[in-house]
Design a protein around this motif. Structure first.
Motif, PDB file in Angstrom:
ATOM      1  N   GLU A   1      28.003 -79.439 -19.959  1.00 55.34           N
ATOM      2  CA  GLU A   1      27.146 -79.675 -19.506  1.00 55.34           C
ATOM      3  C   GLU A   1      25.996 -78.697 -18.629  1.00 55.34           C
ATOM      4  OE1 GLU A   1      29.648 -81.116 -18.380  1.00 55.34           O
ATOM      5  OE2 GLU A   1      29.803 -81.936 -20.608  1.00 55.34           O
ATOM      6  N   ASP A   2      26.562 -77.597 -18.135  1.00 56.26           N
ATOM      7  CA  ASP A   2      25.995 -76.851 -17.366  1.00 56.26           C
ATOM      8  C   ASP A   2      24.837 -76.657 -17.795  1.00 56.26           C
ATOM      9  OD1 ASP A   2      25.652 -74.339 -15.519  1.00 56.26           O
ATOM     10  OD2 ASP A   2      27.362 -73.362 -16.336  1.00 56.26           O
ATOM     11  N   PRO A   3      23.376 -76.461 -16.854  1.00 56.73           N
ATOM     12  CA  PRO A   3      21.813 -76.470 -18.069  1.00 56.73           C
ATOM     13  C   PRO A   3      21.889 -75.459 -18.120  1.00 56.73           C
ATOM     14  CG  PRO A   3      21.690 -77.348 -15.600  1.00 56.73           C
ATOM     15  CD  PRO A   3      23.116 -77.078 -16.056  1.00 56.73           C
ATOM     16  N   GLN A   4      21.798 -73.992 -17.304  1.00 55.37           N
ATOM     17  CA  GLN A   4      21.847 -72.894 -17.451  1.00 55.37           C
ATOM     18  C   GLN A   4      22.774 -71.725 -18.178  1.00 55.37           C
ATOM     19  OE1 GLN A   4      19.026 -71.330 -17.861  1.00 55.37           O
ATOM     20  NE2 GLN A   4      17.606 -72.525 -16.952  1.00 55.37           N
ATOM     21  N   PRO A   5      22.635 -70.778 -19.141  1.00 53.47           N
ATOM     22  CA  PRO A   5      23.988 -69.941 -18.897  1.00 53.47           C
ATOM     23  C   PRO A   5      23.570 -68.672 -17.979  1.00 53.47           C
ATOM     24  CG  PRO A   5      22.398 -69.484 -20.190  1.00 53.47           C
ATOM     25  CD  PRO A   5      21.954 -70.504 -19.685  1.00 53.47           C
ATOM     26  N   GLY A   6      24.625 -67.497 -17.494  1.00 54.68           N
ATOM     27  CA  GLY A   6      24.186 -66.248 -16.987  1.00 54.68           C
ATOM     28  C   GLY A   6      22.952 -65.684 -17.845  1.00 54.68           C
ATOM     29  N   TYR A   7      22.893 -65.156 -16.142  1.00 55.53           N
ATOM     30  CA  TYR A   7      21.513 -64.561 -16.441  1.00 55.53           C
ATOM     31  C   TYR A   7      21.188 -63.834 -18.168  1.00 55.53           C
ATOM     32  CZ  TYR A   7      23.263 -60.253 -14.428  1.00 55.53           C
ATOM     33  OH  TYR A   7      24.703 -59.320 -14.096  1.00 55.53           O
ATOM     34  N   TRP A   8      21.769 -62.631 -17.795  1.00 52.19           N
ATOM     35  CA  TRP A   8      21.732 -62.018 -19.165  1.00 52.19           C
ATOM     36  C   TRP A   8      22.209 -62.773 -20.281  1.00 52.19           C
ATOM     37  CZ3 TRP A   8      22.487 -55.934 -17.358  1.00 52.19           C
ATOM     38  CH2 TRP A   8      21.618 -55.688 -17.521  1.00 52.19           C
ATOM     39  N   ASP A   9      22.910 -64.059 -20.699  1.00 55.27           N
ATOM     40  CA  ASP A   9      23.446 -64.747 -22.078  1.00 55.27           C
ATOM     41  C   ASP A   9      22.700 -64.220 -23.127  1.00 55.27           C
ATOM     42  OD1 ASP A   9      25.530 -67.116 -22.069  1.00 55.27           O
ATOM     43  OD2 ASP A   9      23.713 -67.016 -23.604  1.00 55.27           O
ATOM     44  N   ALA A  10      21.616 -63.879 -23.274  1.00 55.80           N
ATOM     45  CA  ALA A  10      20.836 -63.653 -23.948  1.00 55.80           C
ATOM     46  C   ALA A  10      21.315 -61.790 -25.022  1.00 55.80           C
ATOM     47  CB  ALA A  10      19.405 -63.802 -23.652  1.00 55.80           C
ATOM     48  N   ILE A  11      22.125 -61.496 -24.216  1.00 49.94           N
ATOM     49  CA  ILE A  11      22.589 -60.003 -24.678  1.00 49.94           C
ATOM     50  C   ILE A  11      23.834 -59.673 -24.821  1.00 49.94           C
ATOM     51  CG2 ILE A  11      20.542 -58.640 -24.507  1.00 49.94           C
ATOM     52  CD1 ILE A  11      21.664 -56.946 -21.990  1.00 49.94           C
ATOM     53  N   ILE A  12      25.030 -61.065 -23.938  1.00 50.36           N
ATOM     54  CA  ILE A  12      26.306 -61.164 -23.843  1.00 50.36           C
ATOM     55  C   ILE A  12      26.874 -62.071 -24.512  1.00 50.36           C
ATOM     56  CG2 ILE A  12      28.419 -60.955 -22.390  1.00 50.36           C
ATOM     57  CD1 ILE A  12      26.474 -59.735 -19.930  1.00 50.36           C
ATOM     58  N   GLY A  13      27.967 -61.486 -25.631  1.00 49.13           N
ATOM     59  CA  GLY A  13      28.882 -62.578 -25.829  1.00 49.13           C
ATOM     60  C   GLY A  13      28.779 -62.501 -27.113  1.00 49.13           C
ATOM     61  N   PRO A  14      29.421 -63.787 -28.068  1.00 50.67           N
ATOM     62  CA  PRO A  14      30.465 -62.639 -29.489  1.00 50.67           C
ATOM     63  C   PRO A  14      29.172 -62.948 -30.559  1.00 50.67           C
ATOM     64  CG  PRO A  14      30.907 -65.510 -28.772  1.00 50.67           C
ATOM     65  CD  PRO A  14      29.994 -64.411 -27.376  1.00 50.67           C
ATOM     66  N   GLY A  15      28.677 -61.167 -30.935  1.00 52.39           N
ATOM     67  CA  GLY A  15      27.777 -61.195 -31.604  1.00 52.39           C
ATOM     68  C   GLY A  15      26.491 -60.913 -30.848  1.00 52.39           C
ATOM     69  N   LYS A  16      27.087 -60.473 -30.077  1.00 49.91           N
ATOM     70  CA  LYS A  16      25.292 -60.337 -29.263  1.00 49.91           C
ATOM     71  C   LYS A  16      25.025 -58.833 -28.842  1.00 49.91           C
ATOM     72  CE  LYS A  16      24.948 -64.877 -27.452  1.00 49.91           C
ATOM     73  NZ  LYS A  16      24.473 -65.401 -25.984  1.00 49.91           N
ATOM     74  N   ALA A  17      23.960 -57.551 -28.357  1.00 49.01           N
ATOM     75  CA  ALA A  17      24.177 -56.847 -27.922  1.00 49.01           C
ATOM     76  C   ALA A  17      24.943 -56.273 -27.314  1.00 49.01           C
ATOM     77  CB  ALA A  17      23.046 -56.515 -27.606  1.00 49.01           C
ATOM     78  N   ILE A  18      25.873 -57.061 -26.343  1.00 51.23           N
ATOM     79  CA  ILE A  18      26.602 -56.776 -25.441  1.00 51.23           C
ATOM     80  C   ILE A  18      28.111 -57.771 -26.399  1.00 51.23           C
ATOM     81  CG2 ILE A  18      28.408 -56.461 -23.612  1.00 51.23           C
ATOM     82  CD1 ILE A  18      25.425 -55.812 -22.200  1.00 51.23           C
ATOM     83  N   ASP A  19      28.680 -57.287 -27.291  1.00 55.60           N
ATOM     84  CA  ASP A  19      29.444 -57.685 -28.497  1.00 55.60           C
ATOM     85  C   ASP A  19      30.538 -58.813 -27.881  1.00 55.60           C
ATOM     86  OD1 ASP A  19      30.604 -59.261 -30.551  1.00 55.60           O
ATOM     87  OD2 ASP A  19      30.095 -57.645 -31.592  1.00 55.60           O
ATOM     88  N   THR A  20      31.281 -59.824 -27.518  1.00 58.88           N
ATOM     89  CA  THR A  20      32.131 -60.230 -26.047  1.00 58.88           C
ATOM     90  C   THR A  20      33.688 -59.999 -27.944  1.00 58.88           C
ATOM     91  OG1 THR A  20      31.526 -62.278 -26.745  1.00 58.88           O
ATOM     92  CG2 THR A  20      32.015 -60.885 -24.663  1.00 58.88           C
ATOM     93  N   ASN A  21      33.245 -60.092 -28.658  1.00 57.16           N
ATOM     94  CA  ASN A  21      34.507 -59.513 -29.823  1.00 57.16           C
ATOM     95  C   ASN A  21      35.250 -58.211 -29.578  1.00 57.16           C
ATOM     96  OD1 ASN A  21      33.869 -62.653 -30.727  1.00 57.16           O
ATOM     97  ND2 ASN A  21      32.551 -62.120 -32.059  1.00 57.16           N
ATOM     98  N   ARG A  22      34.021 -57.542 -29.395  1.00 55.47           N
ATOM     99  CA  ARG A  22      34.593 -56.571 -29.142  1.00 55.47           C
ATOM    100  C   ARG A  22      35.135 -55.961 -27.496  1.00 55.47           C
ATOM    101  NH1 ARG A  22      31.134 -51.342 -30.641  1.00 55.47           N
ATOM    102  NH2 ARG A  22      32.804 -49.567 -30.115  1.00 55.47           N
ATOM    103  N   PHE A  23      34.068 -56.293 -26.661  1.00 53.09           N
ATOM    104  CA  PHE A  23      34.070 -55.971 -24.880  1.00 53.09           C
ATOM    105  C   PHE A  23      34.770 -56.816 -24.504  1.00 53.09           C
ATOM    106  CE2 PHE A  23      30.896 -53.092 -26.974  1.00 53.09           C
ATOM    107  CZ  PHE A  23      31.150 -51.927 -27.153  1.00 53.09           C
ATOM    108  N   PHE A  24      35.476 -56.019 -23.289  1.00 57.38           N
ATOM    109  CA  PHE A  24      35.520 -56.690 -22.595  1.00 57.38           C
ATOM    110  C   PHE A  24      34.567 -56.907 -21.307  1.00 57.38           C
ATOM    111  CE2 PHE A  24      38.271 -56.910 -18.622  1.00 57.38           C
ATOM    112  CZ  PHE A  24      38.708 -58.531 -18.459  1.00 57.38           C
ATOM    113  N   VAL A  25      33.963 -57.701 -20.603  1.00 61.61           N
ATOM    114  CA  VAL A  25      33.169 -57.669 -20.145  1.00 61.61           C
ATOM    115  C   VAL A  25      33.207 -58.372 -18.415  1.00 61.61           C
ATOM    116  CG1 VAL A  25      30.165 -57.990 -19.852  1.00 61.61           C
ATOM    117  CG2 VAL A  25      31.469 -57.755 -22.103  1.00 61.61           C
TER     118      VAL A  25
END
Lengths: 400, 400
Positions: free
Chosen positions: B90-114
């Motif tokens: 239900e969390d209304p807001q994700p973390g501040y750089w959610d737009a670039i951190i996550g699966p398939g994103k610029a900082i790809d969590t499928n590849r990196f341990f962030v």
């Protein structure tokens, strides 16, 4: 911590920089004197009445027979009508635009009668060389200082006081009105309010209207005063004044008016590797101490409520005071010249450009140039000679 | 004056603008949890000892077997380690750089341990989702809150706490460290302090060292707290806290982090022709009321002393902490990428450019790009997707 010598170094640098921009000339202005103008039952733009208004004024050069050689200089926030010349032979500093006002200078006093007037609610009611009316003045109806009972005044009110003085002097039309910063607001509003009386308008480091960012940023100058417990809702004239608040407010005025280029030059002795601020959270960096020392000097003659009213006058500004700037400028007849400073972080060049483009769009004559110095906003004062030639040519209708 | 609806409008505009920058993706991060790291007898850069340090941290993605896929994200002044993902469904807001951190994103969590860590003296010690140690923490030696007895800490101390956590996790080298604003200071200092451990460094809206202008401007954030009588020399934990000072400080943080372009868009309902501020000097403009309302919300979890210590840490910053930035960066081995924001009025692009050029001059690999959005400084958070592709390519060594 040898603050004294660091501060003196700062002063020296400022003096040295000022020296590089002063123009050598054989002739200089005769000694200047402050005169007083009094008017009664002054009706403000907001619809209130001020029973008696007293303001100081200065002039340089001679009014010609048909009174057609008048240039009105309108002053900036922390300034007053002392735009040029010296009061005594020993006077260490001339008026703020002495570099461009005087015999043979860009605003040539051999040719023009140059006039300048202290505004209402001037920042320095306690300066013996300023005459102004504002919250620190005695309300003749109560015999006590107005405080916050003084009505809110606007740039239009500053213009209207000047107009009453011109009326008294029998001056119908002005060759040009020119001002820097808050002075530019008055200049542009003159052209908007009394289009048939203004032939030329020069706005230096100015704007056509305050926008939300500017309103919010100017509020930062008011906050330290509002926060000072001694301010006491504006009622401090019989007690300890909010001196700390005033000092911090003026320190903020200075800082926001300067670009990093000049701050880093003037206060270059301060570094992130200073020992004292690492040692104890209570210790300050040199640059903070130096700015505070300068603000302390600047605060000598200032009044807290006057600063609040000045901030408000600037926040309320829209040239012509209609619903939009376009409507406000619709009747302008003057030829206009806008000279913002490229590095200005306070009244950023987009503000002057908006006003210029609005005039062009309305089919008026307007020219746009920029100052490009290290001072930022203050280039409109300390760097003005860079555009002295353009100003001189504009006054002769020789600027394209 | 319908402040409520105006404020909601502002919030709506922010949400709408945020929505335009979020990237649609099928996959999203699993729910995030805050973890705690504890270390004892932490020696500060200034030579003091903090008996016990507790900080929160978060991670996204999986650590690979040889622990070679680590990206450290260092947070900004008002932020914390919540860089991406949501705590609950239900969390209304994700973390501040959610737009670039996550699966398939610029900082790809499928590849990196962030990995991201709450700093010391975090702005929000009262936020239930922040774990930090600072003046509001209990001093185990006295059983009372530290207040100003807490030692001055630096960006290097934030880095050293992170290093101790990485040591505990058995992480020797990091693929990249990236941070925005105060986070960029940590990122660059990581590369300077532990050159053999940092392979890539990305500085977003950052600087290499504070200069006098930046030191003085950051001080403006501290002043409202120092001016608040409730601050009481930092000793307010058993009394009424300096809430007004904190609100004004955070309002100033917000304002100085935004360009006029966005302020005039968000607060466009405010104009110099408002009736109330003309009528009475005590009335405020809408934009002031709206900014204050936003600051009041931002102040909920904040602590006054923590803000002062954060300001100080930023003022004291010079990457590498030598006599000059050049000396400080001399041992950097990381490839660097600097991404300032063209419209940043707070940490202006010249600061990042100086650091970039110093590295180039030292023969290091460095790339310089700019963000060009309406937010100014905040483009480093809200406008970061503009350079998402560049960040992604830099992490794959594909950026020229």
């Amino acid at each position: 911590m040898n603050l004294g010598s660091k501060y003196l170094l700062g002063c020296f640098l400022i003096a040295a920089l000022s020296a590089t921009i002063s123009v050598s000339h054989a002739e200089s202005l005769p000694l200047v004197e402050k005169k007083e103008f009094v008017t009664t039952n002054f009706k403000t733009f907001g619809g209130q009445v001020i029973p008696e208004v007293r303001v100081g004024w200065e002039s340089y050069g001679e009014l010609n027979d048909d009174k057609s050689n008048v240039i009105l200089v309108t002053h900036f926030f922390s300034g007053n009508s002392h735009a040029a010349g010296r009061y005594t032979e020993e006077d260490p500093q001339p008026g703020y635009w002495d570099a461009i006002i005087g015999p043979g200078k860009a605003i040539d006093t051999n040719r023009f009668f140059v006039l300048s007037v202290d505004t209402l609610v001037n920042q320095e009611p306690h300066n013996p060389r300023v005459i102004t009316t504002g919250p620190a003045s005695i309300n003749p109806e109560t015999g006590r200082r107005y405080g916050l009972d003084f009505p809110v005044v606007t740039i239009r009110d500053f213009v209207n006081v000047q107009k009453l003085l011109l009326d008294e002097l029998g001056i119908e039309r002005i060759h040009a009105v020119i001002g820097a910063s808050m002075g530019s607001l008055q200049a542009l509003d003159w052209a908007a309010a009394y289009p048939e009386r203004v032939e030329r308008m020069i706005s230096v480091i100015g704007m056509g209207a305050a926008d939300p960012w500017t309103i919010a940023t100017l509020q930062l100058w008011a906050n330290p005063i509002l926060n000072d417990p001694n301010w006491n809702g504006g009622d401090y004239y019989d007690a300890e004044p909010p001196r700390a608040g005033v000092e911090q407010a003026l320190g903020m005025v200075t800082l926001t008016a300067m670009h990093p280029l000049i701050v880093n030059q003037l206060y270059g002795a301060s570094t992130p590797r200073e020992a004292a601020p690492l040692e104890n959270i209570r210790n300050d960096f040199l640059v903070i101490e130096q700015l505070q020392a300068a603000a302390r000097m600047r605060a000598t003659y200032a009044d807290a409520n006057h600063i609040l009213y000045l901030v408000r006058a600037n926040q309320l500004f829209m040239a012509g005071y209609q619903d939009t700037l376009r409507e406000g400028l619709a009747n302008v007849q003057a030829r206009s010249l806008f000279i913002p400073s490229s590095n200005d972080l306070l009244l950023q060049p987009y503000l002057a450009r908006d006003a210029h483009e609005t005039l062009i769009d309305l089919g008026k004559e307007s020219t746009y140039l920029e100052l490009a110095g290290p001072w930022g906003h203050l280039d409109g004062v300390f760097g003005i000679t860079e555009q002295a030639e353009a100003i001189s040519r504009f006054l002769r209708d020789e600027l394209p």
